[in-house]
Design a protein around this motif. Structure first.
Motif, PDB file in Angstrom:
ATOM      1  N   MET A   1      29.830 -39.733 -24.896  1.00 37.97           N
ATOM      2  CA  MET A   1      29.519 -41.150 -24.807  1.00 37.97           C
ATOM      3  C   MET A   1      29.255 -41.692 -26.213  1.00 37.97           C
ATOM      4  SD  MET A   1      26.270 -43.161 -23.209  1.00 37.97           S
ATOM      5  CE  MET A   1      26.427 -42.921 -21.483  1.00 37.97           C
ATOM      6  N   THR A   2      29.842 -42.820 -26.493  1.00 36.61           N
ATOM      7  CA  THR A   2      29.698 -43.435 -27.813  1.00 36.61           C
ATOM      8  C   THR A   2      28.358 -44.154 -27.937  1.00 36.61           C
ATOM      9  OG1 THR A   2      32.071 -43.785 -27.945  1.00 36.61           O
ATOM     10  CG2 THR A   2      30.723 -45.103 -29.408  1.00 36.61           C
ATOM     11  N   THR A   3      27.690 -43.942 -29.063  1.00 31.88           N
ATOM     12  CA  THR A   3      26.451 -44.646 -29.344  1.00 31.88           C
ATOM     13  C   THR A   3      26.785 -46.077 -29.741  1.00 31.88           C
ATOM     14  OG1 THR A   3      25.355 -42.624 -30.047  1.00 31.88           O
ATOM     15  CG2 THR A   3      24.424 -44.694 -30.854  1.00 31.88           C
ATOM     16  N   ARG A   4      26.064 -47.033 -29.140  1.00 33.00           N
ATOM     17  CA  ARG A   4      26.295 -48.452 -29.415  1.00 33.00           C
ATOM     18  C   ARG A   4      25.110 -49.019 -30.194  1.00 33.00           C
ATOM     19  NH1 ARG A   4      26.639 -48.093 -24.043  1.00 33.00           N
ATOM     20  NH2 ARG A   4      25.054 -49.689 -23.848  1.00 33.00           N
ATOM     21  N   VAL A   5      25.436 -49.681 -31.310  1.00 34.30           N
ATOM     22  CA  VAL A   5      24.406 -50.277 -32.171  1.00 34.30           C
ATOM     23  C   VAL A   5      24.697 -51.775 -32.290  1.00 34.30           C
ATOM     24  CG1 VAL A   5      23.299 -50.252 -34.433  1.00 34.30           C
ATOM     25  CG2 VAL A   5      24.226 -48.119 -33.480  1.00 34.30           C
ATOM     26  N   PHE A   6      23.660 -52.582 -32.090  1.00 36.62           N
ATOM     27  CA  PHE A   6      23.769 -54.027 -32.245  1.00 36.62           C
ATOM     28  C   PHE A   6      23.011 -54.423 -33.507  1.00 36.62           C
ATOM     29  CE2 PHE A   6      22.200 -58.340 -31.769  1.00 36.62           C
ATOM     30  CZ  PHE A   6      23.365 -59.010 -31.433  1.00 36.62           C
ATOM     31  N   ILE A   7      23.653 -55.238 -34.357  1.00 40.95           N
ATOM     32  CA  ILE A   7      23.033 -55.683 -35.608  1.00 40.95           C
ATOM     33  C   ILE A   7      22.901 -57.199 -35.599  1.00 40.95           C
ATOM     34  CG2 ILE A   7      23.191 -55.731 -38.126  1.00 40.95           C
ATOM     35  CD1 ILE A   7      25.191 -53.346 -37.863  1.00 40.95           C
ATOM     36  N   ALA A   8      21.683 -57.690 -35.820  1.00 39.23           N
ATOM     37  CA  ALA A   8      21.445 -59.118 -36.014  1.00 39.23           C
ATOM     38  C   ALA A   8      21.100 -59.298 -37.493  1.00 39.23           C
ATOM     39  CB  ALA A   8      20.310 -59.612 -35.129  1.00 39.23           C
ATOM     40  N   GLU A   9      22.039 -59.838 -38.243  1.00 44.00           N
ATOM     41  CA  GLU A   9      21.900 -59.969 -39.703  1.00 44.00           C
ATOM     42  C   GLU A   9      22.708 -61.174 -40.153  1.00 44.00           C
ATOM     43  OE1 GLU A   9      21.215 -60.121 -43.294  1.00 44.00           O
ATOM     44  OE2 GLU A   9      20.317 -58.273 -42.517  1.00 44.00           O
ATOM     45  N   ASP A  10      22.072 -62.082 -40.914  1.00 46.59           N
ATOM     46  CA  ASP A  10      22.755 -63.312 -41.328  1.00 46.59           C
ATOM     47  C   ASP A  10      23.480 -63.218 -42.659  1.00 46.59           C
ATOM     48  OD1 ASP A  10      20.217 -63.182 -42.586  1.00 46.59           O
ATOM     49  OD2 ASP A  10      20.284 -65.327 -43.001  1.00 46.59           O
ATOM     50  N   GLU A  11      23.279 -62.154 -43.408  1.00 43.77           N
ATOM     51  CA  GLU A  11      23.972 -62.012 -44.691  1.00 43.77           C
ATOM     52  C   GLU A  11      25.256 -61.213 -44.471  1.00 43.77           C
ATOM     53  OE1 GLU A  11      21.569 -60.886 -48.079  1.00 43.77           O
ATOM     54  OE2 GLU A  11      19.772 -61.564 -47.023  1.00 43.77           O
ATOM     55  N   PRO A  12      26.436 -61.872 -44.589  1.00 44.75           N
ATOM     56  CA  PRO A  12      27.706 -61.207 -44.289  1.00 44.75           C
ATOM     57  C   PRO A  12      27.922 -59.895 -45.048  1.00 44.75           C
ATOM     58  CG  PRO A  12      28.050 -63.556 -44.553  1.00 44.75           C
ATOM     59  CD  PRO A  12      26.623 -63.285 -44.954  1.00 44.75           C
ATOM     60  N   ASN A  13      27.515 -59.826 -46.317  1.00 44.50           N
ATOM     61  CA  ASN A  13      27.721 -58.591 -47.084  1.00 44.50           C
ATOM     62  C   ASN A  13      26.905 -57.428 -46.518  1.00 44.50           C
ATOM     63  OD1 ASN A  13      29.452 -59.946 -48.793  1.00 44.50           O
ATOM     64  ND2 ASN A  13      27.904 -60.291 -50.368  1.00 44.50           N
ATOM     65  N   ILE A  14      25.677 -57.714 -46.114  1.00 45.68           N
ATOM     66  CA  ILE A  14      24.828 -56.662 -45.544  1.00 45.68           C
ATOM     67  C   ILE A  14      25.358 -56.265 -44.168  1.00 45.68           C
ATOM     68  CG2 ILE A  14      22.514 -56.135 -44.667  1.00 45.68           C
ATOM     69  CD1 ILE A  14      21.421 -57.852 -46.974  1.00 45.68           C
TER      70      ILE A  14
ATOM     71  N   GLU B   1      28.444 -56.464 -43.112  1.00 50.27           N
ATOM     72  CA  GLU B   1      29.670 -55.690 -43.308  1.00 50.27           C
ATOM     73  C   GLU B   1      29.351 -54.267 -43.757  1.00 50.27           C
ATOM     74  OE1 GLU B   1      33.613 -55.818 -46.162  1.00 50.27           O
ATOM     75  OE2 GLU B   1      32.650 -57.713 -45.642  1.00 50.27           O
ATOM     76  N   SER B   2      28.407 -54.122 -44.666  1.00 52.05           N
ATOM     77  CA  SER B   2      28.000 -52.808 -45.155  1.00 52.05           C
ATOM     78  C   SER B   2      27.427 -51.941 -44.030  1.00 52.05           C
ATOM     79  CB  SER B   2      26.978 -52.995 -46.284  1.00 52.05           C
ATOM     80  OG  SER B   2      26.395 -51.784 -46.640  1.00 52.05           O
ATOM     81  N   LEU B   3      26.521 -52.521 -43.249  1.00 52.25           N
ATOM     82  CA  LEU B   3      25.917 -51.775 -42.133  1.00 52.25           C
ATOM     83  C   LEU B   3      26.970 -51.415 -41.081  1.00 52.25           C
ATOM     84  CD1 LEU B   3      22.561 -53.679 -41.576  1.00 52.25           C
ATOM     85  CD2 LEU B   3      22.805 -51.262 -42.211  1.00 52.25           C
ATOM     86  N   SER B   4      27.850 -52.359 -40.773  1.00 55.77           N
ATOM     87  CA  SER B   4      28.895 -52.106 -39.776  1.00 55.77           C
ATOM     88  C   SER B   4      29.796 -50.966 -40.217  1.00 55.77           C
ATOM     89  CB  SER B   4      29.726 -53.369 -39.530  1.00 55.77           C
ATOM     90  OG  SER B   4      28.923 -54.381 -38.972  1.00 55.77           O
TER      91      SER B   4
END
Length: 123
Positions: free
Chosen positions: A1-14, A16-19
């Protein structure tokens, strides 16, 4: 089963980096750029295994979102990592009091973020 992570972040660079970082681990990543969109997705879509929640979001801040998540039977056990540039002790204390499971300060270590997600997802 794939782990699912949700990110709430308003800075596109951060975001993109986290994703990229979390996707490289083989995890499925979804995201929102503001507080209203984040809360809507978390309330209306399949729940992720872990949420990474920035405090300073447009429209609704991370503390408000965390309070609402903890108040709902559907999301009150959802593991939440609070991510913030505001590293003051009062912010950490507020996050803990509301029910954050972890607190990561920007700039963050990639290893720290991955380790926290692994821990909270039970990997």
């Amino acid at each position: 089963m794939t782990t699912r992570v949700f990110i709430a972040e308003d800075e596109p660079n951060i975001l993109e980096s986290l994703s990229f970082l979390l996707g490289r681990e083989g995890w499925e990543v979804t995201s929102a750029l503001d507080g209203n969109a984040a809360l809507e997705q978390l309330n209306n879509e399949a729940l992720p295994d872990v949420v990474i929640l920035d405090i300073m979001l447009p429209h609704r801040n991370g503390f408000e979102i965390l309070r609402q998540l903890r108040a709902s039977p559907r999301t009150n056990k959802l593991p939440v990592i609070v991510l913030t540039a505001k590293g003051q002790e009062k912010d950490r204390k507020t996050a803990e009091e509301i029910g954050a499971d972890a607190f990561v300060t920007k700039p963050f270590s990639n290893r720290d973020v991955v380790d926290q997600v692994r821990r909270l997802a039970g990997l």
